[in-house]
Design an enzyme around this catalytic site. Structure first.
Site, mmCIF file in Angstrom:
data_model
loop_
_atom_site.group_PDB
_atom_site.id
_atom_site.type_symbol
_atom_site.label_atom_id
_atom_site.label_comp_id
_atom_site.label_asym_id
_atom_site.label_seq_id
_atom_site.Cartn_x
_atom_site.Cartn_y
_atom_site.Cartn_z
ATOM 1 N N GLY A 81 0.678 -1.127 0.078
ATOM 2 C CA GLY A 81 -0.096 -0.098 -0.071
ATOM 3 C C GLY A 81 0.906 1.298 -0.039
ATOM 4 O O GLY A 81 0.567 2.087 -0.570
ATOM 5 N N ILE A 82 1.695 1.302 0.699
ATOM 6 C CA ILE A 82 2.786 2.515 0.818
ATOM 7 C C ILE A 82 3.617 2.596 -0.338
ATOM 8 O O ILE A 82 3.573 3.616 -0.993
ATOM 9 C CB ILE A 82 3.697 2.496 2.069
ATOM 10 C CG1 ILE A 82 2.932 2.293 3.253
ATOM 11 C CG2 ILE A 82 4.768 3.642 1.922
ATOM 12 C CD1 ILE A 82 4.065 1.877 4.581
ATOM 13 N N VAL A 110 10.510 4.385 6.091
ATOM 14 C CA VAL A 110 9.056 4.400 6.572
ATOM 15 C C VAL A 110 8.168 3.158 6.968
ATOM 16 O O VAL A 110 7.122 2.902 7.113
ATOM 17 C CB VAL A 110 8.170 5.444 5.688
ATOM 18 C CG1 VAL A 110 8.789 6.689 5.459
ATOM 19 C CG2 VAL A 110 8.244 4.756 4.227
ATOM 20 N N ARG A 148 9.722 -0.208 9.141
ATOM 21 C CA ARG A 148 10.381 -0.336 10.624
ATOM 22 C C ARG A 148 11.721 -0.368 10.744
ATOM 23 O O ARG A 148 12.304 -0.615 9.758
ATOM 24 C CB ARG A 148 9.760 -1.804 10.890
ATOM 25 C CG ARG A 148 8.092 -2.058 11.054
ATOM 26 C CD ARG A 148 7.656 -1.467 12.396
ATOM 27 N NE ARG A 148 6.402 -1.835 12.802
ATOM 28 C CZ ARG A 148 5.335 -1.001 12.356
ATOM 29 N NH1 ARG A 148 5.474 -0.124 11.574
ATOM 30 N NH2 ARG A 148 4.155 -1.465 12.739
ATOM 31 N N ASP A 205 11.700 7.944 9.425
ATOM 32 C CA ASP A 205 10.436 8.271 10.365
ATOM 33 C C ASP A 205 10.317 6.921 11.502
ATOM 34 O O ASP A 205 9.695 7.123 12.503
ATOM 35 C CB ASP A 205 9.382 7.997 9.591
ATOM 36 C CG ASP A 205 8.069 8.222 10.520
ATOM 37 O OD1 ASP A 205 8.252 9.528 11.019
ATOM 38 O OD2 ASP A 205 6.890 7.634 10.533
ATOM 39 N N GLU A 217 13.929 2.312 19.077
ATOM 40 C CA GLU A 217 12.668 3.134 19.061
ATOM 41 C C GLU A 217 11.782 3.034 20.018
ATOM 42 O O GLU A 217 11.345 1.862 20.731
ATOM 43 C CB GLU A 217 11.712 2.814 17.852
ATOM 44 C CG GLU A 217 10.727 3.883 17.476
ATOM 45 C CD GLU A 217 9.922 3.638 16.170
ATOM 46 O OE1 GLU A 217 8.604 3.802 16.354
ATOM 47 O OE2 GLU A 217 10.358 3.646 15.252
ATOM 48 N N HIS A 262 8.625 8.797 14.129
ATOM 49 C CA HIS A 262 7.058 7.623 13.838
ATOM 50 C C HIS A 262 5.853 8.445 13.747
ATOM 51 O O HIS A 262 4.787 8.126 14.520
ATOM 52 C CB HIS A 262 7.307 6.451 14.913
ATOM 53 C CG HIS A 262 6.627 5.333 14.129
ATOM 54 N ND1 HIS A 262 7.142 3.875 14.607
ATOM 55 C CD2 HIS A 262 5.610 5.091 13.357
ATOM 56 C CE1 HIS A 262 6.422 3.106 13.846
ATOM 57 N NE2 HIS A 262 5.484 3.742 13.043
ATOM 58 N N ALA A 275 4.508 9.308 10.760
ATOM 59 C CA ALA A 275 4.011 9.395 9.111
ATOM 60 C C ALA A 275 2.251 9.546 9.045
ATOM 61 O O ALA A 275 1.852 9.965 8.052
ATOM 62 C CB ALA A 275 4.625 8.180 8.608
#
Length: 304
Positions: free
Chosen positions: A136-137, A215, A217, A241, A246, A265, A267
């Site tokens: 999708g991205i 963008v 993981r 991002d 993290e 993170h 986005a």
């Protein structure tokens, strides 16, 4: 006429999800006897024991690696939010690419007018962009890149053609194209097979003027190798991002490196996340009622 699917949503203030269930043709119901569960929690160990009646579980995030590793994904139909947040995340990736090309990471730190040539600026127009992971991205980003006339190389698991990409390669051929791209965008799912997908060898193979944009993981990038590559000037920079670890700790080298651009993170804006997730719930309730294949089905063998 078949009865509408009975959907359970744990106690929350999500009136939008309750409306999505009804708009999809379902009815709200207690967990016991429900056909489906819309789960809003982030941790697998918080999930209650599911009654046999539940045949579908909708998870709230696109990344599901912790659910697969915990062994929660069983014989039922489990769906993630994969692709639901594709456009907002693709927007963020594009923003990071443009910021890198226009030197925003440098100019934003200046405290006086700098002369021409102090920081390199270039155009995204006509550049080559390698997108690793054309879900999708990745597909949304291809559409956003179209006005720039960028040449897109897409990498997918099996190498099936991706609309809008000039070339599509299978993941096992990715090494052939690391050195071609001005931007390498990481948008693949986090699985055992993609952990540290970008390491020292991949960074060394990239162009010296290339930017790495992540963008997906943080686990997909070897952070120590990335820090070394940035310090050595082996690549132009990294726009992230997501990071590993993290949250990125205070004092971490990535905060200090002038060729690193970090966003925490963010986005997918909360409003967009709520709206797109509600759309996913509505569509999957409709599909459940119609006996159609659900969107975002999790493949436990693939890990996503």
């Amino acid at each position: 006429m078949a009865e509408p699917p009975r959907i359970h949503i744990p106690a929350s203030d999500r009136a939008d999800l309750e409306r999505a269930v009804r708009d999809g043709g379902g009815v709200l119901a207690p967990l016991e006897g429900a056909d489906g569960l819309v789960w809003l929690g982030g941790r697998p160990d918080e999930l209650p024991e599911l009654p046999d009646s539940v045949r579908w579980v909708q998870l709230p995030s696109a990344g599901v690696e912790q659910w697969v590793r915990a062994g929660k994904v069983d014989h039922r139909a489990w769906t993630s939010a994969t692709a639901a947040f594709g456009l907002p995340v693709a927007e963020h990736a594009l923003a990071l690419m443009l910021a890198a090309d226009k030197g925003i990471h440098h100019f934003a730190r200046e405290r006086s007018w700098v002369g021409e040539g102090r920081h390199e600026v270039r155009s995204l127009e006509g550049s080559t962009v390698l997108i690793v992971g054309a879900g999708g991205i990745g597909r949304a980003l291809i559409g956003l890149l179209e006005p720039f006339g960028a040449e897109v190389i897409a990498v997918t698991r099996r190498g099936r053609d991706v609309p809008g990409a000039a070339r599509t390669l299978a993941a096992d051929r990715m090494g052939e194209v690391w050195g071609e791209a001005h931007h390498v965008v990481i948008a693949a799912p986090a699985t055992d097979g993609t952990r540290q997908l970008v390491g020292a060898a991949e960074l060394a193979a990239m162009r010296e003027d290339a930017w790495l944009v992540n963008v997906a993981r943080g686990s997909l990038v070897d952070t120590d190798a990335l820090v070394e590559a940035l310090r050595a000037g082996a690549i132009a920079g990294a726009a992230l991002d997501v990071t590993d670890p993290e949250p990125l700790p205070d004092g971490h080298p990535l905060w200090e490196l002038p060729n690193a651009l970090i966003t925490p993170h963010v986005a997918t804006p909360p409003e967009a996340e709520r709206r797109h997730f509600a759309e996913r719930v509505r569509e999957n309730v409709r599909r459940l009622a119609a006996g159609e294949e659900l969107e975002g089905l999790i493949d436990p063998d693939g890990g996503y």
